[in-house]
Design an enzyme around this catalytic site. Structure first.
Site, PDB file in Angstrom:
ATOM      1  N   PRO A  10      67.107 -55.073-104.084  1.00  0.00           N
ATOM      2  CA  PRO A  10      66.395 -55.485-105.283  1.00  0.00           C
ATOM      3  C   PRO A  10      64.908 -55.775-105.087  1.00  0.00           C
ATOM      4  O   PRO A  10      64.508 -56.363-104.081  1.00  0.00           O
ATOM      5  CB  PRO A  10      67.135 -56.742-105.744  1.00  0.00           C
ATOM      6  N   ASN A  11      64.157 -55.350-106.060  1.00  0.00           N
ATOM      7  CA  ASN A  11      62.716 -55.582-106.217  1.00  0.00           C
ATOM      8  C   ASN A  11      61.851 -54.667-105.356  1.00  0.00           C
ATOM      9  O   ASN A  11      60.632 -54.634-105.539  1.00  0.00           O
ATOM     10  CB  ASN A  11      62.352 -57.066-105.956  1.00  0.00           C
ATOM     11  N   ARG A  18      52.972 -55.726-105.702  1.00  0.00           N
ATOM     12  CA  ARG A  18      53.040 -57.189-105.797  1.00  0.00           C
ATOM     13  C   ARG A  18      52.957 -57.787-104.388  1.00  0.00           C
ATOM     14  O   ARG A  18      53.448 -57.169-103.431  1.00  0.00           O
ATOM     15  CB  ARG A  18      54.373 -57.644-106.419  1.00  0.00           C
ATOM     16  N   TYR A  23      53.851 -58.052 -98.261  1.00  0.00           N
ATOM     17  CA  TYR A  23      54.582 -56.780 -98.167  1.00  0.00           C
ATOM     18  C   TYR A  23      53.684 -55.547 -98.027  1.00  0.00           C
ATOM     19  O   TYR A  23      54.191 -54.435 -97.930  1.00  0.00           O
ATOM     20  CB  TYR A  23      55.505 -56.628 -99.386  1.00  0.00           C
ATOM     21  N   ASN A  72      67.380 -51.993 -96.050  1.00  0.00           N
ATOM     22  CA  ASN A  72      66.627 -53.202 -96.391  1.00  0.00           C
ATOM     23  C   ASN A  72      67.334 -53.797 -97.603  1.00  0.00           C
ATOM     24  O   ASN A  72      67.048 -53.413 -98.747  1.00  0.00           O
ATOM     25  CB  ASN A  72      65.169 -52.886 -96.712  1.00  0.00           C
ATOM     26  N   ALA A  75      67.056 -59.418-101.059  1.00  0.00           N
ATOM     27  CA  ALA A  75      67.710 -60.735-101.226  1.00  0.00           C
ATOM     28  C   ALA A  75      69.215 -60.693-100.953  1.00  0.00           C
ATOM     29  O   ALA A  75      69.804 -61.726-100.588  1.00  0.00           O
ATOM     30  CB  ALA A  75      67.430 -61.271-102.626  1.00  0.00           C
ATOM     31  N   GLU A  96      69.254 -52.897 -89.775  1.00  0.00           N
ATOM     32  CA  GLU A  96      68.763 -53.773 -90.851  1.00  0.00           C
ATOM     33  C   GLU A  96      67.247 -53.864 -90.727  1.00  0.00           C
ATOM     34  O   GLU A  96      66.725 -54.094 -89.630  1.00  0.00           O
ATOM     35  CB  GLU A  96      69.393 -55.161 -90.688  1.00  0.00           C
ATOM     36  N   HIS A  98      63.507 -55.318 -92.396  1.00  0.00           N
ATOM     37  CA  HIS A  98      62.714 -56.126 -93.316  1.00  0.00           C
ATOM     38  C   HIS A  98      61.236 -55.850 -93.062  1.00  0.00           C
ATOM     39  O   HIS A  98      60.801 -55.789 -91.904  1.00  0.00           O
ATOM     40  CB  HIS A  98      63.001 -57.615 -93.135  1.00  0.00           C
ATOM     41  N   ARG A 105      59.459 -67.198 -92.225  1.00  0.00           N
ATOM     42  CA  ARG A 105      59.399 -67.675 -93.606  1.00  0.00           C
ATOM     43  C   ARG A 105      60.317 -68.879 -93.818  1.00  0.00           C
ATOM     44  O   ARG A 105      60.832 -69.457 -92.872  1.00  0.00           O
ATOM     45  CB  ARG A 105      59.716 -66.507 -94.536  1.00  0.00           C
TER      46      ARG A 105
HETATM   47  O1  CA2 Z   1      60.599 -58.273 -95.979  1.00  0.00           O
HETATM   48  C1  CA2 Z   1      61.485 -57.630 -96.559  1.00  0.00           C
HETATM   49  O2  CA2 Z   1      61.607 -56.418 -96.495  1.00  0.00           O
HETATM   50  C2  CA2 Z   1      62.463 -58.381 -97.475  1.00  0.00           C
HETATM   51  O3  CA2 Z   1      63.769 -57.807 -97.281  1.00  0.00           O
HETATM   52  C3  CA2 Z   1      62.000 -58.177 -98.905  1.00  0.00           C
HETATM   53  C4  CA2 Z   1      62.849 -58.933 -99.912  1.00  0.00           C
HETATM   54  C5  CA2 Z   1      62.962 -60.422 -99.546  1.00  0.00           C
HETATM   55  O4  CA2 Z   1      63.896 -61.039-100.411  1.00  0.00           O
HETATM   56  C6  CA2 Z   1      63.435 -60.569 -98.114  1.00  0.00           C
HETATM   57  O5  CA2 Z   1      63.438 -61.932 -97.790  1.00  0.00           O
HETATM   58  C7  CA2 Z   1      62.535 -59.852 -97.131  1.00  0.00           C
HETATM   59  C8  CA2 Z   1      62.372 -58.659-101.340  1.00  0.00           C
HETATM   60  C9  CA2 Z   1      61.060 -59.300-101.663  1.00  0.00           C
HETATM   61  C10 CA2 Z   1      60.744 -59.311-103.123  1.00  0.00           C
HETATM   62  O6  CA2 Z   1      60.421 -58.021-103.597  1.00  0.00           O
HETATM   63  C11 CA2 Z   1      59.137 -57.581-103.587  1.00  0.00           C
HETATM   64  C12 CA2 Z   1      58.963 -56.233-103.434  1.00  0.00           C
HETATM   65  C13 CA2 Z   1      57.710 -55.719-103.415  1.00  0.00           C
HETATM   66  C14 CA2 Z   1      56.618 -56.526-103.553  1.00  0.00           C
HETATM   67  C15 CA2 Z   1      56.796 -57.865-103.738  1.00  0.00           C
HETATM   68  C16 CA2 Z   1      58.077 -58.406-103.758  1.00  0.00           C
END
Ligand code: CA2
Length: 148
Positions: A10-11, A18, A23, A72, A75, A96, A98, A105
């Site tokens: 997700p996201n 963002r 990121y 990846n 969440a 896996e 990230h 964090r």
């Molecule tokens: O660092 C990563 O790749 C994460 O898996 C990204 C996830 C976060 O929940 C993990 O803790 C670490 C998602 C982050 C929120 O999504 C965004 C995507 C793009 C830009 C900003 C936020």
């Protein structure tokens, strides 16, 4: 040749748009291109979803058709026993990934369910982590093929 599955939770469709200080500025479309380059002749199935059900269904597809999984889970890393159960059914290598260093964090990002199945975890290399993970999973597949 069986494909690599590169799955995103997700996201991550917002990547590059963002929170660039965490990121980076690389978009998911650019990440996909990097992975295809790194995979060379190996076919790549590259997906992103905001749905836990869909992510699990793609792991099921990989169980039947995939050589390896780079995931990846975003969440869902920290919440989804259902995703962990699905990954446990997959017999090939799982990495896996990230983008950020989750261990640097807040505490809620420290306990990964997916790590209980993953053969390796890459965190904190930014978007280039995807290319590193793709190259590593190809190495693992070569190694396993030569072991017979
Ligand atoms: O660092 C990563 O790749 C994460 O898996 C990204 C996830 C976060 O929940 C993990 O803790 C670490 C998602 C982050 C929120 O999504 C965004 C995507 C793009 C830009 C900003 C936020």
């Amino acid at each position: 040749m069986k494909p690599l599955y590169i799955l995103n939770g997700p996201n991550l469709n917002r990547l590059g748009k963002r929170e660039p200080h965490i990121y980076g500025t690389t978009t998911l479309a650019e990440v996909e291109e990097m992975c295809r380059q790194a995979a060379g002749q190996r076919p790549v199935v590259f997906h992103q979803t905001n749905s836990e059900e869909q992510l699990i269904n793609w792991v099921h597809e990989a169980i039947d058709e995939g050589a390896g999984i780079v995931i990846n889970p975003a969440a869902f890393t920290f919440t989804s026993l259902a995703l962990l159960d699905a990954l446990k059914m997959f017999e090939g290598p799982v990495i896996e990934l990230h983008i950020s260093n989750i261990h640097k964090r807040e505490q809620i990002y420290h306990r990964s369910y997916v790590s209980m199945r993953a053969d390796a975890v890459i965190a904190g290399l930014g978007a280039r982590g995807y290319a590193v993970a793709t190259a590593a999973i190809l190495d693992i597949l070569d190694e396993r093929a030569s072991e017979g």
